[in-house]
Design an enzyme around this catalytic site. Structure first.
Site, PDB file in Angstrom:
ATOM      1  N   HIS A   1      31.913  43.664  45.518  1.00 57.59           N
ATOM      2  CA  HIS A   1      31.640  44.919  45.383  1.00 57.59           C
ATOM      3  C   HIS A   1      31.391  45.154  43.875  1.00 57.59           C
ATOM      4  O   HIS A   1      31.545  44.561  43.075  1.00 57.59           O
ATOM      5  CB  HIS A   1      33.101  45.756  45.526  1.00 57.59           C
ATOM      6  CG  HIS A   1      34.127  45.587  44.560  1.00 57.59           C
ATOM      7  ND1 HIS A   1      34.992  44.394  44.733  1.00 57.59           N
ATOM      8  CD2 HIS A   1      34.444  46.097  43.622  1.00 57.59           C
ATOM      9  CE1 HIS A   1      35.806  44.252  43.883  1.00 57.59           C
ATOM     10  NE2 HIS A   1      35.523  45.405  43.001  1.00 57.59           N
TER      11      HIS A   1
ATOM     12  N   ASP B   1      32.089  48.382  41.252  1.00 53.90           N
ATOM     13  CA  ASP B   1      33.322  49.330  41.247  1.00 53.90           C
ATOM     14  C   ASP B   1      33.050  50.853  41.551  1.00 53.90           C
ATOM     15  O   ASP B   1      32.092  51.231  40.772  1.00 53.90           O
ATOM     16  CB  ASP B   1      34.009  49.266  39.604  1.00 53.90           C
ATOM     17  CG  ASP B   1      34.650  47.881  39.710  1.00 53.90           C
ATOM     18  OD1 ASP B   1      35.444  47.417  40.573  1.00 53.90           O
ATOM     19  OD2 ASP B   1      35.135  47.601  38.591  1.00 53.90           O
TER      20      ASP B   1
ATOM     21  N   HIS C   1      31.308  41.789  42.087  1.00 53.61           N
ATOM     22  CA  HIS C   1      32.337  40.827  41.508  1.00 53.61           C
ATOM     23  C   HIS C   1      33.271  40.761  42.862  1.00 53.61           C
ATOM     24  O   HIS C   1      33.465  41.617  43.806  1.00 53.61           O
ATOM     25  CB  HIS C   1      33.074  41.038  40.406  1.00 53.61           C
ATOM     26  CG  HIS C   1      33.848  42.638  40.323  1.00 53.61           C
ATOM     27  ND1 HIS C   1      32.950  43.746  40.091  1.00 53.61           N
ATOM     28  CD2 HIS C   1      35.138  43.056  40.673  1.00 53.61           C
ATOM     29  CE1 HIS C   1      33.691  44.707  40.223  1.00 53.61           C
ATOM     30  NE2 HIS C   1      35.096  44.327  40.293  1.00 53.61           N
TER      31      HIS C   1
ATOM     32  N   ARG D   1      42.913  47.397  34.725  1.00 52.89           N
ATOM     33  CA  ARG D   1      41.420  47.568  34.411  1.00 52.89           C
ATOM     34  C   ARG D   1      41.058  49.043  33.789  1.00 52.89           C
ATOM     35  O   ARG D   1      41.952  49.905  34.231  1.00 52.89           O
ATOM     36  CB  ARG D   1      40.818  47.706  35.787  1.00 52.89           C
ATOM     37  CG  ARG D   1      39.223  47.864  35.844  1.00 52.89           C
ATOM     38  CD  ARG D   1      38.495  47.882  37.095  1.00 52.89           C
ATOM     39  NE  ARG D   1      38.811  49.116  37.670  1.00 52.89           N
ATOM     40  CZ  ARG D   1      38.294  49.403  39.030  1.00 52.89           C
ATOM     41  NH1 ARG D   1      37.927  48.611  39.743  1.00 52.89           N
ATOM     42  NH2 ARG D   1      38.338  50.724  39.130  1.00 52.89           N
TER      43      ARG D   1
HETATM   44  O1  LIG Z   1      41.322  41.066  40.370  1.00 60.20           O
HETATM   45  C1  LIG Z   1      40.173  40.886  39.763  1.00 60.20           C
HETATM   46  O2  LIG Z   1      40.087  39.764  39.024  1.00 60.20           O
HETATM   47  C2  LIG Z   1      39.054  41.762  39.885  1.00 60.20           C
HETATM   48  C3  LIG Z   1      39.770  43.008  40.481  1.00 60.20           C
HETATM   49  C4  LIG Z   1      38.458  44.047  40.498  1.00 60.20           C
HETATM   50  O3  LIG Z   1      37.970  44.298  41.590  1.00 60.20           O
HETATM   51  C5  LIG Z   1      38.357  45.141  39.542  1.00 60.20           C
HETATM   52  O4  LIG Z   1      39.248  44.790  38.759  1.00 60.20           O
HETATM   53  O5  LIG Z   1      37.711  45.957  39.375  1.00 60.20           O
HETATM   54 FE   LIG Z   2      36.459  45.662  41.094  1.00 62.89          FE
END
Ligand SMILES: O=C(O)CCC(=O)C(=O)O
Ligand SMILES: [Fe+2]
Length: 304
Positions: A105, A107, A262, A277
């Site tokens: 995806h 974000d 990602h 995040r």
């Molecule tokens: O857990 C992760 O490494 C990425 C998670 C994710 O998709 C994000 O933080 O946007």
């Molecule tokens: Fe993400």
């Protein structure tokens, strides 16, 4: 006279990690007051490499992460998931509470002006596994044949946070947790139509804009839509277009959310993993034909 600024600039060492995406930035402490010239170098490197990795940022706490994020733009809190207590915009992903983003995806693409960048900090990392992979969506577009470039450039797709989680192949316990988490996630349903090819507002590069939140291609029947999405998405996730990161506690990763997808690999079972995040506000995508994305839901009059 300008020694300090000079030192900060020259110490920034940028080392590519994979051939087409990702670089490690060394010799910088993100908790320090960073000079504008350093921020500019980081922003330029981000446009070039699309994902930047910073090791050993142990001094950075939630507040420090937000402070660093503000140097890159305006904080953008997730539209439906509550922020972590005591923070302005930190989203915590805890594997013990269903925080496993193991689907490709970009974000928050279910909103019109989705974040331009995300900054992720590792807090708890399993002894093995839990790597994250990023893909370069411009390289994916460039790999397409002229015919597929033309087709994808003419398409628009509907993105939404409303999703049939019950249909996902999870075990019962995980499904219950995911369900609870997702009640918050879909507390407001968003639906946005984006161009399938987005022109990057800073680099002018063309990117495939797809990923987990895509529901369908506008105007096509479901079966045709599904096949076309599969064909294009397969170009995004070709291994040649990706970089994989083995996390250590204290790592910080910044990605250009307009230029990448990602996937957080869910291969660590019951081991614990926590990442936090912060996202930076973005602008409304524009397609090759100059058409912007549009919000379908919530309707404008309901939006407030
Ligand atoms: O857990 C992760 O490494 C990425 C998670 C994710 O998709 C994000 O933080 O946007
Ligand atoms: Fe993400």
């Amino acid at each position: 006279m300008n020694n300090v600024i000079h030192n900060q600039v020259v110490q920034l060492e940028i080392v590519p990690v994979a051939g087409r995406i990702g670089a490690e930035v060394r010799g910088i402490d993100l908790s320090e007051d960073l000079f504008p010239a350093v921020i500019q170098s980081i922003q330029e490197a981000l446009l070039k490499y699309k994902v930047l990795f910073f090791r050993d940022q142990h001094q950075l706490d939630d507040e420090g992460q937000e402070r660093f994020a503000k140097l890159l733009g305006e904080l953008y809190a997730h539209p439906t998931v509550p922020v972590k207590d005591g923070t302005q915009a930190v989203l915590e992903l805890d594997s013990a509470h269903g925080g496993r983003a193991n689907a490709w995806h970009t974000d928050v693409t279910f909103v019109e002006a989705y974040p331009k960048a995300s900054i992720l900090r590792s807090v708890v990392i399993p002894p093995a596994g839990g790597d994250t992979v990023w893909a370069n969506t411009a390289a994916a577009y460039e790999d397409l044949s002229p015919e597929l470039k033309e087709l994808s450039g003419s398409l628009r797709a509907i993105h939404s946070n409303a999703f049939d989680y019950a249909a996902s192949a999870q075990q019962e316990a995980a499904r219950e947790q995911t369900q609870r988490k997702n009640n918050a996630f879909v507390s407001t349903v968003y639906q946005t139509e984006h161009p399938v090819v987005r022109v990057h507002p800073e680099t002018g590069e063309r990117h495939l804009l797809l990923g987990q939140f895509v529901r369908r291609i506008s105007g096509l029947r479901t079966a045709d839509s599904d096949r076309i999405i599969d064909i294009l998405q397969e170009h995004v996730t070709r291994l040649e277009n990706t970089v994989r990161w083995r996390w250590a506690v204290g790592d910080v990763v910044v990605w250009d959310n307009r230029a990448t997808q990602h996937y957080a690999i869910n291969d660590y079972g019951d081991e614990h993993r926590v990442v936090r995040r912060v996202t930076i506000a973005g602008d409304i995508p524009i397609g090759i034909d100059g058409r912007r994305s549009i919000t379908l839901q919530p309707k404008k009059e309901q939006a407030d």
